[in-house]
Design a protein around this motif. Structure first.
Motif, mmCIF file in Angstrom:
data_model
loop_
_atom_site.group_PDB
_atom_site.id
_atom_site.type_symbol
_atom_site.label_atom_id
_atom_site.label_comp_id
_atom_site.label_asym_id
_atom_site.label_seq_id
_atom_site.Cartn_x
_atom_site.Cartn_y
_atom_site.Cartn_z
ATOM 1 N N LYS A 143 0.838 -1.198 0.000
ATOM 2 C CA LYS A 143 0.000 0.000 0.000
ATOM 3 C C LYS A 143 0.872 1.246 0.000
ATOM 4 O O LYS A 143 1.943 1.270 0.613
ATOM 5 C CB LYS A 143 -0.906 0.005 1.236
ATOM 6 N N SER B 88 -2.268 5.776 1.138
ATOM 7 C CA SER B 88 -3.338 4.849 1.508
ATOM 8 C C SER B 88 -3.332 4.582 3.007
ATOM 9 O O SER B 88 -4.396 4.505 3.634
ATOM 10 C CB SER B 88 -3.178 3.528 0.752
ATOM 11 N N GLU C 147 -6.641 6.027 5.058
ATOM 12 C CA GLU C 147 -7.489 5.013 5.694
ATOM 13 C C GLU C 147 -7.772 5.378 7.149
ATOM 14 O O GLU C 147 -8.910 5.261 7.620
ATOM 15 C CB GLU C 147 -6.808 3.646 5.626
ATOM 16 N N ARG D 78 -10.170 8.552 7.194
ATOM 17 C CA ARG D 78 -11.545 8.295 6.773
ATOM 18 C C ARG D 78 -12.284 7.440 7.809
ATOM 19 O O ARG D 78 -13.487 7.626 8.047
ATOM 20 C CB ARG D 78 -11.562 7.623 5.411
ATOM 21 N N ARG D 79 -11.549 6.516 8.435
ATOM 22 C CA ARG D 79 -12.188 5.636 9.407
ATOM 23 C C ARG D 79 -12.496 6.362 10.712
ATOM 24 O O ARG D 79 -13.590 6.231 11.256
ATOM 25 C CB ARG D 79 -11.293 4.424 9.693
ATOM 26 N N LYS E 165 -12.657 11.579 0.489
ATOM 27 C CA LYS E 165 -11.405 11.131 -0.128
ATOM 28 C C LYS E 165 -10.423 12.281 -0.325
ATOM 29 O O LYS E 165 -9.247 12.178 0.028
ATOM 30 C CB LYS E 165 -11.722 10.457 -1.464
#
Length: 385
Positions: free
Chosen positions: A140, A144, A148, A151-152, A158
């Motif tokens: 990754k 990324s 991640e 966003r989590r 994005k």
């Protein structure tokens, strides 16, 4: 005795002394009140391996306040990393953790569900690991990894997450952050990968950051840069930090408190000045005596700690350091010593008082460990650590 105390007092009057190398953190400066973030009392962690119990942590107690940099030091295998992973809830299924108290900002971590605790990880407290290459997924991109997390835990879109990821990389000193987001871990140096892990931890602005040997396998120059970054985060973000390390030298001008761990137990804890200038436990003294002291100009062979750490499958009934301790007597091996309180901030688990150890040292070159602690402090300050 008098000369040693005068040296210690003189050292305390110097600038950038241990425990006062930084300004007050933002949160404490604004409020003037120290808030208790983490309370751990009598924590035990046991692993079951092929029907055999491994007692990795045997009753450790620590606390972390607003703006603290707490250094947890000790040899490899002393239980430092297991203690922190127990707090974070990152242990495998064959581990069992018990504690009289395990609270983060008033929340009982032991009674939370896995889902509730997982929501806190990264967002309220975070951990960076000692090997960034294994902590990062080689398949990754760096972008990324960061997006991640954002966003989590923060619910960003994005584009917002990518912009925030670039800002995080810039904050930890990675040049051209926008272009580096598209690169993979193998395209970064060891020091840069460690910065990426710190950036990931910063993404959700946790109040507590646990750093597990963050300078392992890095050269001295990069070590100094990473440690300076840790200090900067504490000062600018008001973040509290737990620094796990086996190297007392690197915490001299970085931490304000130290807990010395051995055999799954906290042998001694105190302010950084207290640990360096007035160590009360034989293990702490042995660690200080093993530190190179080039600043003194005295050419002496370093004093290694003899023997091996005790087995955690069959830990001794008495003091775990007794078999390696030059002060030990028969009583040391009979039962675990109780803590002896020296000040409001310093205590040690030893049947001998600090004064009794001083007397034993007096005729055996006691000045050498004092010189070691003073030299380590100066070296840490001179190297910017």
């Amino acid at each position: 005795m008098k000369e040693m105390k005068e040296k210690a007092a003189a050292g305390r009057g110097q600038e950038n002394k241990p425990g006062q190398a930084q300004d007050e953190p933002k949160g404490r400066k604004e409020t003037g009140i120290s808030r208790r973030l983490l309370t751990v009392e009598n924590l035990e962690t046991t692993f079951q391996i092929h029907k055999t119990s491994v007692y990795a942590v045997r009753g450790a107690s620590i606390h972390v306040d607003d703006g603290d940099i707490l250094a947890v030091v000790g040899e490899s295998g002393s239980g430092k990393s297991v203690l922190m992973k127990s707090i974070m809830g990152l242990l495998p299924e064959n581990a069992e953790t018990r504690a009289d108290c395990l609270q983060y900002m008033g929340k009982d971590l032991l009674t939370l569900s896995d889902g509730e605790r997982n929501k806190m990880k990264g967002k309220e407290f975070a951990m960076i690991f000692q090997d960034p290459m294994t902590a990062l997924n080689p398949l990754k991109t760096i972008g990324s990894h960061l997006t991640e997390v954002l966003r989590r835990h923060r619910g960003l879109g994005k584009k917002e997450a990518r912009d925030e990821a670039a800002r995080a990389l810039k904050k930890v000193g990675i040049p051209s952050p926008e272009s580096r987001l598209s690169q993979y871990p193998h395209e970064f140096s060891g020091g840069m990968r460690q910065r990426v892990l710190i950036a990931m931890a910063l993404c959700c602005k946790p109040a507590l950051l646990i750093a597990d040997e963050p300078t392992t396998a890095l050269d001295v120059t990069i070590q100094a840069q990473i440690l300076e970054l840790v200090k900067q985060l504490r000062d600018e973000e008001g973040m509290s930090i737990v620094l796990i390390t086996h190297d007392l030298g690197i915490v001299a001008s970085l931490s304000n408190r130290i807990s010395v761990m051995y055999g799954g137990l906290i042998m001694e804890e105190g302010l950084t000045d207290e640990i360096f200038y007035h160590p009360k436990h034989p293990y702490t003294r042995a660690l200080l005596h093993a530190i190179p002291q080039p600043a003194t100009g005295v050419k002496e062979r370093l004093e290694a700690i003899p023997g091996m750490a005790p087995s955690l499958m069959d830990p001794p009934k008495g003091c775990p350091f007794a078999q390696r301790c030059k002060y030990a007597c028969a009583d040391c091996e009979k039962q675990l010593p109780k803590y002896r309180q020296y000040t409001d901030t310093q205590r040690a688990m030893c049947i001998f008082t600090g004064e009794e150890l001083d007397e034993k040292d007096w005729g055996a070159g006691r000045e050498s460990w004092q010189a070691a602690s003073e030299s380590s402090r100066k070296e840490g300050i001179r190297d910017g650590r």
